[in-house]
Enzyme design. Structure first.
Site, PDB file in Angstrom:
ATOM      1  N   CYS A 294      -6.041   2.001   5.738  1.00 17.61           N
ATOM      2  CA  CYS A 294      -6.760   0.779   6.119  1.00 17.61           C
ATOM      3  C   CYS A 294      -6.265   0.304   7.490  1.00 17.61           C
ATOM      4  O   CYS A 294      -5.353   0.887   8.083  1.00 17.61           O
ATOM      5  CB  CYS A 294      -6.536  -0.307   5.061  1.00 17.61           C
TER       6      CYS A 294
ATOM      7  N   HIS B 204       0.850  -1.182   0.000  1.00 15.12           N
ATOM      8  CA  HIS B 204       0.000   0.000   0.000  1.00 15.12           C
ATOM      9  C   HIS B 204       0.892   1.240   0.000  1.00 15.12           C
ATOM     10  O   HIS B 204       2.035   1.199   0.473  1.00 15.12           O
ATOM     11  CB  HIS B 204      -0.879   0.036   1.248  1.00 15.12           C
TER      12      HIS B 204
ATOM     13  N   GLU C 114       0.867   3.834   1.846  1.00 15.87           N
ATOM     14  CA  GLU C 114       1.304   4.215   3.196  1.00 15.87           C
ATOM     15  C   GLU C 114       2.435   3.319   3.689  1.00 15.87           C
ATOM     16  O   GLU C 114       3.395   3.796   4.301  1.00 15.87           O
ATOM     17  CB  GLU C 114       0.130   4.149   4.179  1.00 15.87           C
TER      18      GLU C 114
END
Length: 146
Positions: free
Chosen positions: A82, A52, A54
């Site tokens: 998430c 991801h 992040e």
């Protein structure tokens, strides 16, 4: 720079993801008013569920600083992080998280922080460039489904 200006840079990362036919999510990490890392979603490219935006930005920031402690850092993400990314945010002690679009399909950071007890709670600012970030995701999925 302002939160809006930093989010614009995270948005540019999301555009890179879209160009690689990835879900268009981008993230950057800022410390002492300097961008120390950038990331965009690369799950398909890397065949890695943890790739991801992040997580990539967090890994780069840890490598750059030589520590997993990201105290004093601000994470900017075009989409609410998430639960997986939220765990990394809490574990790394990121000071502040700023995100654009609110996650609608999955519980994210804000719900995760409400429902659990932790030894660290980052400050959260939501809705920066919300419409722009949401629109990019909507357009991407519209093209994928049609």
């Amino acid at each position: 720079m302002t939160d809006i200006e930093y989010m614009e840079i995270a948005y540019q990362q999301a555009e890179l993801a879209r160009e690689h036919d990835e879900v268009p999510i981008g993230a950057i990490i800022v410390k002492d008013n300097k961008i120390i890392s950038k990331g965009y979603n690369q799950k398909e490219t890397m065949n890695d569920v943890t790739a991801h935006a992040e997580m990539i930005a967090i890994r780069q920031a840890c490598q750059k600083l030589g520590t997993w402690h990201l105290d004093g850092c601000i994470l900017y993400s075009t989409l609410e992080p998430c639960i997986m990314c939220s765990g990394a945010i809490i574990q790394s002690r990121i000071e502040k998280v700023v995100f654009g679009a609110k996650g609608e399909r999955w519980h994210g950071l804000t719900e995760y922080l409400k429902c659990h007890k932790f030894n660290h709670y980052p400050q959260v600012v939501e809705g920066i460039l919300k419409e722009k970030c949401s629109s990019l995701l909507t357009q991407y999925f519209h093209l994928k489904r049609n």
